[in-house]
Design a protein around this motif. Structure first.
Motif, PDB file in Angstrom:
ATOM      1  N   MET A 233       4.048  -9.807  43.210  1.00 13.33           N
ATOM      2  CA  MET A 233       4.126 -10.210  41.806  1.00 13.33           C
ATOM      3  C   MET A 233       3.027 -11.201  41.500  1.00 13.33           C
ATOM      4  N   GLU A 234       2.325 -10.967  40.398  1.00 18.26           N
ATOM      5  CA  GLU A 234       1.305 -11.885  39.903  1.00 18.26           C
ATOM      6  C   GLU A 234       1.640 -12.186  38.455  1.00 18.26           C
ATOM      7  N   GLY A 235       2.151 -13.398  38.228  1.00 18.76           N
ATOM      8  CA  GLY A 235       2.661 -13.709  36.900  1.00 18.76           C
ATOM      9  C   GLY A 235       3.905 -12.884  36.643  1.00 18.76           C
ATOM     10  N   GLU A 236       3.895 -12.119  35.562  1.00 21.68           N
ATOM     11  CA  GLU A 236       5.015 -11.236  35.257  1.00 21.68           C
ATOM     12  C   GLU A 236       4.749  -9.797  35.673  1.00 21.68           C
ATOM     13  N   ASP A 237       3.579  -9.533  36.244  1.00 17.56           N
ATOM     14  CA  ASP A 237       3.205  -8.173  36.636  1.00 17.56           C
ATOM     15  C   ASP A 237       3.649  -7.891  38.070  1.00 17.56           C
ATOM     16  N   VAL A 238       4.337  -6.778  38.230  1.00 16.61           N
ATOM     17  CA  VAL A 238       4.821  -6.353  39.551  1.00 16.61           C
ATOM     18  C   VAL A 238       4.006  -5.137  39.987  1.00 16.61           C
ATOM     19  N   SER A 239       3.574  -5.123  41.230  1.00 19.76           N
ATOM     20  CA  SER A 239       2.851  -3.973  41.773  1.00 19.76           C
ATOM     21  C   SER A 239       3.363  -3.674  43.173  1.00 19.76           C
ATOM     22  N   ALA A 240       3.090  -2.459  43.621  1.00 16.92           N
ATOM     23  CA  ALA A 240       3.497  -2.032  44.963  1.00 16.92           C
ATOM     24  C   ALA A 240       2.296  -1.424  45.672  1.00 16.92           C
ATOM     25  N   THR A 241       2.205  -1.677  46.964  1.00 23.14           N
ATOM     26  CA  THR A 241       1.128  -1.135  47.786  1.00 23.14           C
ATOM     27  C   THR A 241       1.716  -0.156  48.793  1.00 23.14           C
ATOM     28  N   MET A 242       1.133   1.041  48.865  1.00 23.28           N
ATOM     29  CA  MET A 242       1.589   2.072  49.799  1.00 23.28           C
ATOM     30  C   MET A 242       0.385   2.610  50.561  1.00 23.28           C
TER      31      MET A 242
END
Length: 560
Positions: free
Chosen positions: A359-368
């Motif tokens: 999470m960076e700020g309010e942004d959520v990301s996923a790494t695959m």
């Protein structure tokens, strides 16, 4: 001070050299399918620091020669001083190495550091005794072609693309051969000065006329290398096997896109390099078979316009790369790949890691991390991996990656995919491996990663109601979503709690849910709950599975 720096760093070559950066950058973007801005900026900075450091080293060690033929460089060298020039070289090389270490750590590619170290070693050793590759015959060719051409462009390409393939290597070899020949021409202008000071440069060692002939031959040899590799790169990622003219006389020629792009690339390169080749031919006519003299060399220097020759050559190469880049953008690949000529069927072995959320700020990301291994050899551009993130049955984000290099049978393509998503608890992922141009409804392979929770809260809303001064309540709407079918031996329940802005609990309501819930379906419930008479209200919603005396929290959400 800047005026002196610009002279010893030879900034007059900047108009010719700056466009050269576009070639590896465009090629890297073409192969990677995207541009990592920070990595590219760091790569360009390392390239520039070391490029100018090379000229400063040369100015530091060639003051005696420069005093005879490049007085403005020698004057600026003396103004800065040997210690000042050495400090500049140390600073620029050190900063370049620090940035390279950062890139190596970010990309997890340790050999970037020794690669740049080798370039610095060859660049310093080219001018500085006792190595002094500049006067070492074959050492001159190896040191200059690697440190000035092959290593910098390979480094910048890899930083942008993150991979490499044989056709890129062939392209870099062709460019290195061609521009080494062009550099020989430039160094021939110092023939008399080098000879008088005892520097056994190629022109002094081989003779002026033979050196100019070798320069022309090397440039001519390098052009086919560059043409074939560029055309093959374009052929690998675009639909160039389709006939362009089907009817009439031109149709008899069976002209395909492969032939056309080869002709266009060759024309661009020949047009760019013809300026310097014509210039070399003029110099050969001026030199003749006579023994070089100062009078002859004055004529050679007046006739030699190296910055312009370099600029036209670079622009020809950049135009050829830009042509291929434009073709890739406008001509997506259409490649029949399900069957080979022998009828063998393509099979893929695909695996993926579990998503790692950040999470960076309010942004959520996923790494695959995804690995693809084909049963048959595949060319550049013949596979596309697509990853999609889903929440509550809705598509949230999509990312794709195109195969940027050839794969041998059973060789593994490793790639890292980063994709935006909703919440860690409620995000599912679908993965597909596609053949560009084929039916996307029938991918070569498909996979799925379920959300962490099979049942989760997809949304919460509320509407406040104030029928009286003290009778205040809110209508809370809670929607849950079943990512996969939910079957339980107990009970599913939703608990809604209201709190004051200071965190004091005001009310609690519980409502049961019917199970099972089929996969992909929503359930919506409404709850009326008391809220504070004054001030703000906070709500906390929990989704529970209750089996006998055991309570399991499936999901929760706060609502303000």
């Amino acid at each position: 001070m800047f005026r002196h720096y610009s002279r010893v760093a030879r900034l007059e070559y900047l108009p010719a050299e700056a466009p050269a950066l576009f070639a590896p950058l465009l090629l890297g973007i073409m192969v990677a399918g995207e541009l990592h801005m920070l990595r590219a900026a760091e790569g360009v900075l390392v390239f520039s620091l070391l490029f100018f450091a090379g000229f400063i080293i040369n100015a530091l060690t060639d003051q005696e020669v420069d005093q005879k033929c490049k007085t403005y460089v020698a004057d600026s060298s003396r103004s800065i001083g040997k210690k000042g020039l050495a400090a500049l070289v140390i600073f620029q090389c050190s900063l370049a190495m620090l940035i390279t270490v950062h890139l190596a750590l970010e990309m997890a590619v340790w050999w970037l550091v020794p690669l740049v170290g080798l370039g610095i070693f060859l660049g310093i050793g080219y001018s500085v005794p006792p190595l002094h590759f500049k006067v070492r015959g074959i050492g001159h060719a190896i040191a200059l072609s690697l440190s000035a051409f092959f290593i910098p462009f390979f480094f910048l390409f890899f930083v942008v693309a993150g991979t490499v393939n044989p056709w890129i290597l062939l392209l870099l070899i062709g460019v290195s051969i061609t521009h080494y020949g062009l550099a020989l021409t430039n160094q021939s202008g110092d023939y008399m000065e080098d000879k008088d000071t005892g520097l056994a440069t190629p022109a002094v060692r081989w003779g002026l006329r033979p050196t100019l002939k070798i320069a022309a031959v090397l440039m001519i040899i390098g052009i086919p290398f560059t043409t074939v590799s560029l055309a093959h790169i374009a052929r690998g990622v675009t639909s160039l096997g389709t006939p362009i003219f089907a009817d009439g006389f031109l149709g008899l020629l069976a002209l395909e896109g492969w032939h056309v792009i080869t002709a266009l690339v060759l024309s661009s390169l020949v047009l760019g390099y013809s300026v310097s080749l014509r210039g070399i031919n003029d110099l050969l006519g001026l030199v003749g078979d006579e023994e070089p003299s100062y009078g002859m060399m004055d004529g050679v220097k007046n006739r030699m316009n190296y910055p312009f020759w370099q600029a036209s050559s670079v622009w020809g190469a950049v135009a050829a790369v830009g042509l291929v880049f434009a073709l890739v953008l406008t001509s997506p690949a259409v490649i029949p790949m399900m069957d080979t000529e022998e009828g063998a069927s393509l099979e893929l072995t695909v695996s993926s890691t579990d998503p790692v959320f950040s999470m960076e700020g309010e942004d959520v990301s996923a790494t695959m991390n995804i690995s693809v291994s084909p049963s048959l050899p595949l060319s550049n551009g013949m596979l596309v991996v697509r990853v999609q993130s889903w929440s509550s049955g809705l598509l949230m984000n999509e990312e794709s990656a195109v195969l940027g290099h050839s794969l041998e049978e059973n060789e593994t393509w490793e790639l890292e995919m980063i994709i935006g998503c909703h919440r860690e608890e409620d995000t599912a992922f679908t993965m597909q491996v596609l053949a560009p141009g084929e039916n996307e409804e029938e991918p070569l392979w498909r996979g799925r990663t379920d959300s962490l929770s099979p049942l989760y809260i997809s949304s919460c809303t509320y509407t406040a109601a104030y029928p009286g001064l003290v009778d205040r309540h809110a209508n809370v709407t809670v929607t849950i979503f079943a990512d996969r079918e939910v079957v339980t031996n107990g009970e599913l329940a939703i608990i809604v709690e209201s709190y004051t802005s200071m965190g004091m609990k005001m009310d609690e309501e519980t409502i049961s849910l019917d199970a099972p819930i089929p996969a992909g379906e929503n359930r919506t419930v409404w709850v009326i709950i008391d809220v504070p008479d004054i001030g703000g209200t906070k709500f906390h919603v929990e989704l529970l599975e209750i089996i006998d005396d055991s309570i399991k929290l499936l999901d929760d959400m706060d609502l303000v």
